[in-house]
Design a protein around this motif. Structure first.
Motif, PDB file in Angstrom:
ATOM      1  N   LYS A 166       0.827  -1.329  -0.190  1.00  0.00           N
ATOM      2  CA  LYS A 166       0.018  -0.096   0.003  1.00  0.00           C
ATOM      3  C   LYS A 166       0.958   1.295  -0.011  1.00  0.00           C
ATOM      4  CE  LYS A 166      -4.094  -1.116   2.360  1.00  0.00           C
ATOM      5  NZ  LYS A 166      -5.136  -1.083   3.545  1.00  0.00           N
ATOM      6  N   ALA A 167       1.888   1.298   0.948  1.00  0.00           N
ATOM      7  CA  ALA A 167       2.731   2.512   1.080  1.00  0.00           C
ATOM      8  C   ALA A 167       3.580   2.672  -0.327  1.00  0.00           C
ATOM      9  CB  ALA A 167       3.651   2.284   2.107  1.00  0.00           C
ATOM     10  N   LEU A 227       0.838   4.062  -2.743  1.00  0.00           N
ATOM     11  CA  LEU A 227       0.167   5.459  -2.617  1.00  0.00           C
ATOM     12  C   LEU A 227       1.137   6.360  -2.916  1.00  0.00           C
ATOM     13  CD1 LEU A 227      -1.785   4.982   0.804  1.00  0.00           C
ATOM     14  CD2 LEU A 227      -2.587   5.740  -1.486  1.00  0.00           C
ATOM     15  N   ASP A 228       2.518   6.007  -2.602  1.00  0.00           N
ATOM     16  CA  ASP A 228       3.530   6.919  -3.031  1.00  0.00           C
ATOM     17  C   ASP A 228       3.556   7.329  -4.302  1.00  0.00           C
ATOM     18  OD1 ASP A 228       7.095   6.995  -1.665  1.00  0.00           O
ATOM     19  OD2 ASP A 228       5.393   8.344  -1.688  1.00  0.00           O
ATOM     20  N   ILE A 278       1.057   7.006  -6.395  1.00  0.00           N
ATOM     21  CA  ILE A 278      -0.146   7.784  -6.910  1.00  0.00           C
ATOM     22  C   ILE A 278       0.031   9.170  -6.633  1.00  0.00           C
ATOM     23  CG2 ILE A 278      -2.396   8.317  -6.160  1.00  0.00           C
ATOM     24  CD1 ILE A 278      -2.714   5.166  -5.737  1.00  0.00           C
ATOM     25  N   ILE A 279       0.634   9.529  -5.307  1.00  0.00           N
ATOM     26  CA  ILE A 279       0.626  10.993  -4.936  1.00  0.00           C
ATOM     27  C   ILE A 279       1.695  11.628  -5.961  1.00  0.00           C
ATOM     28  CG2 ILE A 279       1.818  12.338  -3.207  1.00  0.00           C
ATOM     29  CD1 ILE A 279       0.709  10.506  -1.160  1.00  0.00           C
ATOM     30  N   TYR A 329       2.132  10.829  -9.184  1.00  0.00           N
ATOM     31  CA  TYR A 329       1.448  10.908 -10.389  1.00  0.00           C
ATOM     32  C   TYR A 329       0.632  12.220 -10.530  1.00  0.00           C
ATOM     33  CZ  TYR A 329      -0.787   9.468 -14.651  1.00  0.00           C
ATOM     34  OH  TYR A 329      -1.223   9.386 -15.883  1.00  0.00           O
ATOM     35  N   VAL A 330      -0.203  12.071  -9.425  1.00  0.00           N
ATOM     36  CA  VAL A 330      -1.267  13.068  -9.161  1.00  0.00           C
ATOM     37  C   VAL A 330      -0.702  14.732  -9.053  1.00  0.00           C
ATOM     38  CG1 VAL A 330      -3.093  14.341  -7.703  1.00  0.00           C
ATOM     39  CG2 VAL A 330      -3.039  11.664  -8.253  1.00  0.00           C
ATOM     40  N   GLN A 331       0.571  14.479  -8.500  1.00  0.00           N
ATOM     41  CA  GLN A 331       1.304  15.822  -8.440  1.00  0.00           C
ATOM     42  C   GLN A 331       2.015  16.300  -9.759  1.00  0.00           C
ATOM     43  OE1 GLN A 331       4.169  15.118  -5.226  1.00  0.00           O
ATOM     44  NE2 GLN A 331       2.835  16.414  -3.888  1.00  0.00           N
TER      45      GLN A 331
END
Lengths: 446, 193
Positions: free
Chosen positions: A310-311, A314-315, A317-318, A320-322
């Motif tokens: 998960k970690a 999530l990294d 994902i973050i 990519y969104v940024q």
């Protein structure tokens, strides 16, 4: 005679087909309370037999069982033999072949229930009533009776009885190898819990076994947690601190066990039968939801198929969104500079293919422009969000703002300018400063 | 006004109960990646740009985000948050009131219990909080819904980037073309003078 008739009766009963689970449940539930009070030993067996037999189902081999079980004469001698280990030898045991035939028939859960019909079990139950301090063996027998669905119990019981009854240990693998796998890790946990609970007033626990047994059977049929309910009742009882501790340990253990797999959400599913009470059940559901969503996101984010955990996910994902947000910022800056005149339309601007945004657009530009410089200017912004793209933007800004476009084009396209020598000199004088800027920037850029 | 292909007609005030729940992944991906959506968004953006001469890059960005949120038709939390914060920045209380009505489930962060006891769980919850800050309007959201919103937001962002890039390129070429013509037209004029 007594032996003979039950054959027919049993045949009839059994040939009626496998009773629904409820039938067995009710019979078992009726049996369970009656089996425990010490006063009703013989009765217990009768009830057990009477209740269980009709729902056993088609089995030619069951006849001998029914006969044997029904005969009180044979059972009675075992009543007093509580303390002396397991009076299994005395019982006309079902030959191994019968048991194997039982197991070979894929009755599934009913096969597990059939295990309860095992004479050994019943004898153990009977001995339990008399000799409680047998400890674990009886306790596991009780547990086996209570959680008859739970083949793990059966297996645990089997393992513990292996010394006395080697024949039985291997036989009642009724649930199949999967259940056996579950047995060892849970055996230790369960056995303590069972032992503790069994020693405590069994009646109270037994009372709650009816719904639990029913529920357990139905849940097992559905393939969900099997022992989810039993510890719940143990908790509900609150009979002893030991029991509670055991259950809590189970709960923690289970929650920790089921907590770990979902972390590694790609590979491992939460283990079956781990949730112990409503809280952890709800948690499990919640965790499943989360892992589902994480899988979704994994598909969205490019290049995250190999990422586990998960970690890290999530990294990614973050990040990519940024990065997407930064791209939007950059593009908005660009749009602000290349701001449209009012006389254009979206359809005319955008080529038919929206999918190829980066590729073919510069090609059209290349065809128009012969100079490399302009091609560079136009090509670079499309290459990404790197900061060096800002430079051509600045140049463009300057050009557009200072009306440098003629000079820009002039400096960029030498052949074009060469045709206008006179005008270029005039323009050069006019746009002197700006031209210098433009050429300066050109040189810089080149 | 525009027919969005995959979304039903829903205004920002409507509750979205089960709209995005079923078919979670496929719906969202196809929702944002269709060419129709891109066209819709692009058109909207262009109109907005044309209508209001943006003062700077931030204005353009805000325009772009609002247009994106509009294209989402208020079905996702982040789009609603964007729209409500842009339209009336003073009406934050309105936003809260709407949220209260629209939320089908209360989203208290339940992250304390259970999982985040372990150090890995703490990292996870930290990152979830970070993600909540990134996605507009999703700061205090439970993990599953946050992830859902993030998925939708990511798809929308991708579409936005694609469209804006195409638009910017087209505009730049168009402006260059226009400039070319302008130059060719201008020079004779200048020569005359």
């Amino acid at each position: 005679m007594y032996c003979g008739q039950p054959d027919q009766l049993l045949d009839l009963n059994w040939n009626q087909g496998m009773g629904p689970s409820g039938h067995l449940e009710s019979s078992l539930s009726s049996i369970a309370p009656s089996s425990f009070p010490p006063a009703a030993d013989g009765m217990a067996f009768h009830k057990l037999m009477g209740g269980l037999l009709p729902s056993v189902g088609n089995s030619g081999e069951s006849r001998p069982i029914g006969v044997r079980l029904n005969s009180p004469n044979k059972l009675n001698p075992y009543m007093p033999k509580a303390s002396g280990g397991l009076p299994l030898s005395g019982i006309p045991m079902m030959p191994a072949s019968h048991l194997e035939q039982f197991s070979s028939r894929t009755y599934g859960h009913l096969a597990a229930q059939l295990g309860i019909l095992d004479a050994e079990r019943l004898s153990r139950v009977s001995t339990l009533q008399i000799g409680l301090p047998e400890g674990r063996k009886e306790a596991s027998a009780v547990g086996g009776l209570r959680m008859d669905i739970n083949n793990a119990e059966l297996m645990s019981g089997r393992e513990e009885y292996s010394a006395s009854n080697p024949a039985a240990s291997g036989e009642l693998s009724l649930g199949g190898p999967s259940k056996k796998r579950k047995a060892p890790p849970r055996d230790k946990v369960k056995a303590t819990g069972i032992a503790d609970s069994a020693i405590d007033p069994p009646t109270a626990t037994v009372e709650e076994d009816h719904p639990s047994a029913k529920r357990c059977r139905s849940t097992e049929k559905n393939g969900t947690e099997t022992d989810a309910v039993k510890p719940k009742e143990e908790q509900n009882d609150g009979c002893s601190s030991n029991k509670n501790n055991g259950q809590k340990k189970q709960g923690n253990d289970n929650s920790s066990k089921s907590g770990e797999p979902p972390k590694d959400y790609i590979h491992v599913r939460a283990r079956r039968g781990q949730a112990t009470d409503s809280h952890s059940l709800a948690e499990r559901v919640r965790r499943e939801k989360i892992s589902q969503r994480m899988k979704l996101l994994q598909d969205l984010v490019p290049g995250c198929n190999k990422v586990t955990g998960k970690a890290v996910m999530l990294d990614e994902i973050i990040n990519y969104v940024q990065s997407l947000q930064h791209q939007v910022e950059f593009l908005s800056m660009k749009l602000a500079t290349v701001n449209p005149q009012s006389d254009f339309n979206f359809e005319t601007l955008i080529p038919k293919d929206m999918n190829q945004t980066c590729g073919p657009v510069p090609n059209s530009v290349y065809s128009l422009e012969t100079s490399e410089v302009t091609a560079q200017y136009i090509h670079q912004p499309q290459q990404g969000t790197s900061l060096h793209c800002v430079l051509p933007n600045d140049i463009e800004i300057q050009n557009s703002l200072n009306m440098l476009e003629p000079t820009f084009h002039r400096s960029a396209r030498q052949p074009f300018i060469s045709g206008f020598d006179t005008t270029s000199s005039q323009l050069g004088a006019f746009w002197e400063g700006d031209l210098q800027n433009a050429t300066h920037l050109d040189i810089e850029h080149n | 006004m525009l027919a969005s292909p995959s979304s039903s007609s829903s205004s920002a005030g409507k509750k979205k109960k089960a709209m995005t729940k079923p078919g979670l992944g496929d719906q969202e991906e196809t929702k944002w990646r269709t060419a129709a959506q891109q066209r819709i968004y692009g058109r909207r953006l262009v109109d907005a740009l044309r209508a209001t001469a943006p003062s700077g890059p931030q204005a353009v960005k805000e325009l772009a985000d609002s247009a994106l949120a509009l294209t989402a038709r208020g079905q996702s939390r982040w789009s609603r948050a964007i729209l409500l914060s842009r339209r009336r920045p003073s009406c934050k209380f309105l936003l809260k009131a709407r949220r209260g009505r629209m939320q089908p489930k209360p989203p208290p962060p339940v992250l304390k219990r259970g999982a985040p006891v372990s150090p890995e769980g703490k990292k996870v919850s930290e990152r979830l909080r970070l993600l909540g800050r990134l996605v507009p309007g999703c700061r205090k959201l439970s993990a599953p819904s946050l992830l859902e919103e993030a998925a939708d937001y990511m798809a929308a962002l991708e579409m936005q980037v694609k469209t804006m890039r195409a638009l910017a390129d087209a505009l730049s070429t168009a402006s260059l073309n226009a400039a070319e013509h302008a130059v060719s037209d201008e020079l004779p004029l200048l020569a005359d003078e």
